[in-house]
Design a protein around this motif. Structure first.
Motif, PDB file in Angstrom:
ATOM      1  N   ASP A  94       0.808  -1.221   0.000  1.00  0.00           N
ATOM      2  CA  ASP A  94       0.000   0.000   0.000  1.00  0.00           C
ATOM      3  C   ASP A  94       0.842   1.272   0.000  1.00  0.00           C
ATOM      4  N   SER A  95       2.157   1.133  -0.234  1.00  0.00           N
ATOM      5  CA  SER A  95       3.058   2.290  -0.111  1.00  0.00           C
ATOM      6  C   SER A  95       3.090   3.173  -1.350  1.00  0.00           C
ATOM      7  N   GLY A  96       2.639   2.656  -2.465  1.00  0.00           N
ATOM      8  CA  GLY A  96       2.730   3.405  -3.717  1.00  0.00           C
ATOM      9  C   GLY A  96       4.116   3.390  -4.330  1.00  0.00           C
ATOM     10  N   ILE A  97       4.995   2.564  -3.785  1.00  0.00           N
ATOM     11  CA  ILE A  97       6.379   2.485  -4.286  1.00  0.00           C
ATOM     12  C   ILE A  97       6.437   1.433  -5.396  1.00  0.00           C
ATOM     13  N   LYS A  98       6.685   1.897  -6.603  1.00  0.00           N
ATOM     14  CA  LYS A  98       6.747   0.999  -7.758  1.00  0.00           C
ATOM     15  C   LYS A  98       8.151   0.904  -8.342  1.00  0.00           C
ATOM     16  N   VAL A  99       8.917   1.989  -8.201  1.00  0.00           N
ATOM     17  CA  VAL A  99      10.295   2.050  -8.709  1.00  0.00           C
ATOM     18  C   VAL A  99      11.144   2.717  -7.624  1.00  0.00           C
ATOM     19  N   PRO A 100      12.476   2.536  -7.653  1.00  0.00           N
ATOM     20  CA  PRO A 100      13.319   3.127  -6.602  1.00  0.00           C
ATOM     21  C   PRO A 100      13.134   4.630  -6.407  1.00  0.00           C
ATOM     22  N   LYS A 101      12.856   5.369  -7.477  1.00  0.00           N
ATOM     23  CA  LYS A 101      12.651   6.819  -7.357  1.00  0.00           C
ATOM     24  C   LYS A 101      11.504   7.142  -6.397  1.00  0.00           C
ATOM     25  N   ASP A 102      10.535   6.229  -6.284  1.00  0.00           N
ATOM     26  CA  ASP A 102       9.386   6.441  -5.411  1.00  0.00           C
ATOM     27  C   ASP A 102       9.742   6.384  -3.931  1.00  0.00           C
ATOM     28  N   LEU A 103      10.945   5.966  -3.608  1.00  0.00           N
ATOM     29  CA  LEU A 103      11.371   5.928  -2.206  1.00  0.00           C
ATOM     30  C   LEU A 103      11.576   7.329  -1.629  1.00  0.00           C
ATOM     31  N   GLU A 104      11.746   8.307  -2.496  1.00  0.00           N
ATOM     32  CA  GLU A 104      11.932   9.679  -2.020  1.00  0.00           C
ATOM     33  C   GLU A 104      10.707  10.119  -1.220  1.00  0.00           C
ATOM     34  N   SER A 105      10.950  10.731  -0.086  1.00  0.00           N
ATOM     35  CA  SER A 105       9.948  11.180   0.898  1.00  0.00           C
ATOM     36  C   SER A 105       9.422  10.038   1.758  1.00  0.00           C
ATOM     37  N   LYS A 106       9.907   8.815   1.542  1.00  0.00           N
ATOM     38  CA  LYS A 106       9.461   7.673   2.334  1.00  0.00           C
ATOM     39  C   LYS A 106      10.471   7.342   3.433  1.00  0.00           C
ATOM     40  N   LYS A 107      10.025   6.489   4.366  1.00  0.00           N
ATOM     41  CA  LYS A 107      10.886   5.981   5.431  1.00  0.00           C
ATOM     42  C   LYS A 107      11.233   4.531   5.128  1.00  0.00           C
ATOM     43  N   VAL A 108      12.535   4.219   5.190  1.00  0.00           N
ATOM     44  CA  VAL A 108      13.041   2.908   4.782  1.00  0.00           C
ATOM     45  C   VAL A 108      13.912   2.334   5.892  1.00  0.00           C
ATOM     46  N   GLY A 109      13.688   1.081   6.235  1.00  0.00           N
ATOM     47  CA  GLY A 109      14.418   0.444   7.316  1.00  0.00           C
ATOM     48  C   GLY A 109      15.655  -0.299   6.849  1.00  0.00           C
ATOM     49  N   VAL A 139      15.863   4.614   8.349  1.00  0.00           N
ATOM     50  CA  VAL A 139      15.612   4.313   9.754  1.00  0.00           C
ATOM     51  C   VAL A 139      16.453   3.101  10.148  1.00  0.00           C
ATOM     52  N   VAL A 140      17.304   3.278  11.160  1.00  0.00           N
ATOM     53  CA  VAL A 140      18.215   2.210  11.591  1.00  0.00           C
ATOM     54  C   VAL A 140      17.881   1.802  13.020  1.00  0.00           C
ATOM     55  N   ASP A 141      18.239   0.556  13.379  1.00  0.00           N
ATOM     56  CA  ASP A 141      18.012   0.146  14.765  1.00  0.00           C
ATOM     57  C   ASP A 141      19.217  -0.583  15.364  1.00  0.00           C
ATOM     58  N   ASP A 142      20.391  -0.309  14.806  1.00  0.00           N
ATOM     59  CA  ASP A 142      21.620  -0.885  15.351  1.00  0.00           C
ATOM     60  C   ASP A 142      22.704   0.185  15.270  1.00  0.00           C
ATOM     61  N   GLU A 143      23.773  -0.016  16.021  1.00  0.00           N
ATOM     62  CA  GLU A 143      24.878   0.937  15.971  1.00  0.00           C
ATOM     63  C   GLU A 143      25.781   0.621  14.785  1.00  0.00           C
ATOM     64  N   GLU A 144      26.507   1.610  14.320  1.00  0.00           N
ATOM     65  CA  GLU A 144      27.476   1.423  13.246  1.00  0.00           C
ATOM     66  C   GLU A 144      28.727   0.759  13.822  1.00  0.00           C
ATOM     67  N   HIS A 145      29.395  -0.065  13.011  1.00  0.00           N
ATOM     68  CA  HIS A 145      30.644  -0.684  13.472  1.00  0.00           C
ATOM     69  C   HIS A 145      31.658   0.378  13.883  1.00  0.00           C
ATOM     70  N   VAL A 146      31.796   1.402  13.036  1.00  0.00           N
ATOM     71  CA  VAL A 146      32.743   2.485  13.316  1.00  0.00           C
ATOM     72  C   VAL A 146      31.980   3.574  14.067  1.00  0.00           C
ATOM     73  N   THR A 147      32.208   3.665  15.363  1.00  0.00           N
ATOM     74  CA  THR A 147      31.405   4.566  16.190  1.00  0.00           C
ATOM     75  C   THR A 147      31.673   6.037  15.888  1.00  0.00           C
ATOM     76  N   ALA A 148      32.836   6.354  15.298  1.00  0.00           N
ATOM     77  CA  ALA A 148      33.168   7.748  14.990  1.00  0.00           C
ATOM     78  C   ALA A 148      32.477   8.246  13.726  1.00  0.00           C
ATOM     79  N   LEU A 149      31.788   7.367  12.990  1.00  0.00           N
ATOM     80  CA  LEU A 149      31.118   7.784  11.764  1.00  0.00           C
ATOM     81  C   LEU A 149      30.008   8.783  12.076  1.00  0.00           C
ATOM     82  N   LYS A 150      30.026   9.910  11.378  1.00  0.00           N
ATOM     83  CA  LYS A 150      28.971  10.904  11.512  1.00  0.00           C
ATOM     84  C   LYS A 150      27.930  10.646  10.429  1.00  0.00           C
ATOM     85  N   LEU A 151      26.730  10.327  10.839  1.00  0.00           N
ATOM     86  CA  LEU A 151      25.686   9.947   9.896  1.00  0.00           C
ATOM     87  C   LEU A 151      25.057  11.171   9.242  1.00  0.00           C
TER      88      LEU A 151
END
Length: 327
Positions: A94-109, A139-151
């Motif tokens: 029901d997301s309306g996502i048909k092609v990768p371009k449609d991911l813009e403005s969406k939330k992705v895990g 949207v992420v739910d784990d830490e990065e391996h390299v903790t100094a990485l600025k997201l």
């Protein structure tokens, strides 16, 4: 007589590495001290955070980030895992996502922003399908391996107590990864998601094969890193390691070519034999297009600050050519 160096080594056991780990194949000039880390991503974190091992398997993007931040180890072009990445990405119907371009403005895990699978898939969506990744909320739910990485600012953490799998179910995110990049609670739940939600890219095996034939890019995973001090002190070490990994791989490839192998990895590499003579190619020459692509993707996704010279991030080494006349 010079005492051979005793090196602490952390690599996973695969069909193409087990001969090194069980001692069938020696690493010339080295006394080996294998450390078993399960799952192997635990070794990635211990290496980038504490430089615990002398030789270690590591995810390529984790390595690129760590090296850019001054990590005292360098990669060998020995890639212990390979797969394509047009698949393994699902959307809510029901997301309306048909092609990768449609991911813009969406939330992705995705489990973590720098996970190599995510970097490859985003890179493909950006360069092949025109996605502006900065317009997606990752949207992420784990830490990065390299903790100094600025997201980047468009990367956010899932709310406390919520999982990506649960957020996908409620529609709080509209798309996400399956498998190792999913961040979902259990492997079985990630597998179930592949049945529950449709893949964004259809006819994926054909799309991946066409992309490989056109681009020459075969996504790299699980490279080998060695402490800089050992490479400098033992100029022969890179060759010894390359020769050992090549020797350990040979009987495994022979089995694959006979159609043997029951694991998901075995079956994947057997399928790839129709695309390439060696589904686990080592060395700079065979892998340069893939290495360059991953560096480009990492730059585009703001994981590294600038394009490094290849000689600063990889030892320039290839397998020794087989002399067919001597066989």
């Amino acid at each position: 007589m010079t005492q051979p160096p005793r090196l602490k080594i952390a690599i996973a056991t695969y069909g193409h590495t087990k001969a090194i780990k069980d001692g069938t194949v020696a690493i010339a000039g080295v006394e080996r001290d294998f450390v078993e880390v399960v799952p192997i991503i635990g070794a990635f974190r211990r290496m980038v955070r504490d430089v615990e091992f002398d030789v270690c398997e590591m995810a390529p993007t984790t390595y690129m980030i760590a090296r850019a931040l001054g990590a005292p180890f360098i990669a060998l072009p020995i890639f212990l895992m390979r797969r394509f990445h047009h698949g393994g990405f699902v959307v809510r119907p029901d997301s309306g996502i048909k092609v990768p371009k449609d991911l813009e403005s969406k939330k992705v895990g995705v489990r973590a922003y720098s996970v190599t699978t995510g970097v490859w898939t985003r890179g493909i969506f950006i360069n092949e399908y025109g996605l502006d990744s900065s317009k997606v909320t990752w949207v992420v739910d784990d830490e990065e391996h390299v903790t100094a990485l600025k997201l980047p600012p468009n990367v956010v953490h899932a709310p406390e107590g919520k999982s990506l799998q649960g957020m996908m179910k409620t529609g709080e995110i509209q798309a996400g990864f399956t498998g190792p990049a999913s961040g979902w609670d259990k492997a079985s739940e990630a597998a179930a998601a592949a049945d529950t939600y449709p893949e964004l890219i259809t006819n994926v095996e054909q799309v991946e094969a066409d992309w490989f034939r056109r681009s020459g890019i075969y996504p790299i995973h699980g490279l080998i890193v060695v402490k800089d001090e050992h490479i400098k002190r033992y100029p022969w070490l890179a060759r010894s390691l390359m020769d050992a990994f090549v020797a350990a791989k040979k009987p495994y490839l022979d089995e694959l070519k006979r159609g043997h192998g029951d694991s998901p990895e075995d079956k994947r590499y057997c399928k790839f034999l129709s695309l390439m003579s060696d589904p686990l190619p080592y060395g700079m020459t065979a892998n340069r297009p893939s290495i360059e692509a991953l560096i480009t993707y990492s730059l585009q996704q703001k994981l590294i600050p600038s394009r490094p010279q290849l000689g600063r991030v990889f030892v320039d080494i290839d397998p020794v050519p087989i002399n067919r006349n001597a066989e």
